[in-house]
Scaffold this active site. Structure first.
Site, PDB file in Angstrom:
ATOM      1  N   LYS A   1      -6.183  15.135  21.511  1.00 16.11           N
ATOM      2  CA  LYS A   1      -6.566  14.702  22.857  1.00 16.11           C
ATOM      3  C   LYS A   1      -7.565  15.686  23.463  1.00 16.11           C
ATOM      4  O   LYS A   1      -7.756  16.795  22.956  1.00 16.11           O
ATOM      5  CB  LYS A   1      -5.329  14.590  23.743  1.00 16.11           C
ATOM      6  CG  LYS A   1      -4.597  15.904  23.975  1.00 16.11           C
ATOM      7  CD  LYS A   1      -3.341  15.705  24.795  1.00 16.11           C
ATOM      8  CE  LYS A   1      -2.635  17.045  25.010  1.00 16.11           C
ATOM      9  NZ  LYS A   1      -1.420  16.907  25.833  1.00 16.11           N
TER      10      LYS A   1
ATOM     11  N   TYR B   1     -25.784  33.653  44.577  1.00 11.95           N
ATOM     12  CA  TYR B   1     -25.444  32.897  45.774  1.00 11.95           C
ATOM     13  C   TYR B   1     -24.530  33.673  46.717  1.00 11.95           C
ATOM     14  O   TYR B   1     -23.603  34.364  46.272  1.00 11.95           O
ATOM     15  CB  TYR B   1     -24.757  31.583  45.395  1.00 11.95           C
ATOM     16  CG  TYR B   1     -25.701  30.535  44.844  1.00 11.95           C
ATOM     17  CD1 TYR B   1     -26.835  30.130  45.543  1.00 11.95           C
ATOM     18  CD2 TYR B   1     -25.443  29.929  43.613  1.00 11.95           C
ATOM     19  CE1 TYR B   1     -27.686  29.163  45.036  1.00 11.95           C
ATOM     20  CE2 TYR B   1     -26.277  28.954  43.100  1.00 11.95           C
ATOM     21  CZ  TYR B   1     -27.404  28.582  43.813  1.00 11.95           C
ATOM     22  OH  TYR B   1     -28.243  27.628  43.319  1.00 11.95           O
TER      23      TYR B   1
END
Length: 368
Positions: A38, A264
């Site tokens: 998965k 940032y």
């Protein structure tokens, strides 16, 4: 393996074989092996990994969702595929693509029977899940009689397996809880077998269960993280090989003067003249924003370089003040020598989350 000039995830299929061989060595010869692929095979590549696993004689595959099972079928995978969390709206296509659903509640059981009967199925394989303590999905022991009565009303389906899921098989402090789960599942299984009149496949162990509770291997085991190189135990990890290496390279090197900022929100302010390297990998590639500002690190020329400032969408900056390096040099984010577990631990996470976060835009390169 070659030096990288871009961001790539290298998948070592020989390491996958090594891990499967090691885990199989813990099993009896007649114990089936279910490979959990998965979430893109834990962040690698489900179809390529599954194709290789078929050559290693695994008996079953498991995915979380129907779409993952369809992708394996489209890639030519022919072995049985268990869908662990199927949704009723996908039941028709599950049957059309020969996928096998986990049935975990009376509502789901009723809906799947209705679809199977409409599709004129006979003895279509289903897997019934029981909740023994994880409290996530599954029937309770008190529902056994109702389940059996429902199964008696139809010939459209047949129980291929009964299973449950251990909640804390890697935690020695929870051994009593795990042993109670094993005991509960043994009791539930026997009641179901008595009621059915035949014996389905029984399975309960995940990777840590395989390694720590051999008495619970039963007819089949489900292996996920262990195949990818992690055993949830320092000693066991020595016998496993991580199959994935996340690499990138240095795009540019800057010298940040004392008092200047980086990135940032000016999250990093240089306390002294600092040399930084900008790398073409960011939170859109799986480097969580929890990394940064001193949390998290990469390796350049064998030296640890901490992440400086905030993680950007497509880039991170690392402190290379004391590391001899140049633009274009290869960078290792994680791999066999620099564990994904250690990097994940720097933000109180786990290897599973880091591995499965690697974006699909990151190029996969396979080595056999």
């Amino acid at each position: 393996m070659s030096k990288s000039q871009e961001t790539i995830l290298e998948i070592d299929l020989s390491a996958l074989k090594h891990n499967v061989t090691f885990i199989k060595s813990k099993l009896k010869s007649n114990t089936k092996f279910l490979a959990v692929v998965k979430a893109y095979a834990y962040g690698s590549d489900a179809t390529e990994v599954a194709k290789h696993l078929e050559t290693l004689d695994v008996d079953y595959f498991a995915v979380a969702y129907t779409s993952e099972g369809i992708a394996l079928r489209d890639a030519g995978i022919e072995k049985p595929i268990l869908v662990l969390h199927p949704l009723p709206e996908n039941f028709k296509v599950i049957i059309e693509r020969c996928l096998e659903p986990s049935i975990y509640s009376q509502r789901v059981l009723n809906k799947f029977i209705a679809v199977a009967e409409k599709q004129k199925q006979a003895n279509y394989p289903i897997h019934i899940k029981f909740n023994t303590g994880l409290n996530r999905l599954g029937f309770t022991e008190a529902e056994i009689e109702t389940v059996l009565k429902t199964l008696e009303t139809t010939k459209a389906i047949k129980v291929k397996s009964l299973f449950s899921h251990l909640a804390a098989s890697e935690d020695e402090n929870e051994k009593e809880f795990t042993l109670n789960q094993i005991e509960d599942f043994n009791r539930i299984s026997q009641k179901m077998i008595d009621g059915l009149g035949y014996q389905p496949i029984l399975h309960q162990c995940n990777t840590s269960g395989i390694l720590n509770y051999p008495e619970a291997h039963l007819d089949m085991v489900r292996c996920g993280i262990g195949m990818y190189g992690f055993g949830n135990d320092t000693e066991i990890n020595k016998s496993l090989k991580p199959i994935a290496t996340l690499k990138t390279s240095i795009s540019q090197i800057h010298t940040i003067k004392k008092g200047d900022s980086l990135g940032y929100n000016r999250a990093f302010i240089a306390k002294e003249n600092t040399k930084t390297a900008t790398l073409p990998i960011g939170h859109a590639d799986g480097i969580n924003r929890l990394f940064g500002n001193g949390k998290g690190f990469v390796f350049i020329n064998g030296e640890k370089a901490p992440i400086a400032g905030n993680v950007c969408m497509d880039m991170i900056m690392v402190d290379v003040t004391n590391i001899p390096c140049k633009e274009g040099d290869e960078v290792i984010v994680f791999g066999p020598k620099h564990s994904a577990e250690d990097l994940a631990a720097s933000i109180n996470s786990i290897s599973y989350e880091l591995l499965t976060s690697v974006s699909q835009r990151v190029k996969r390169v396979f080595h056999r």
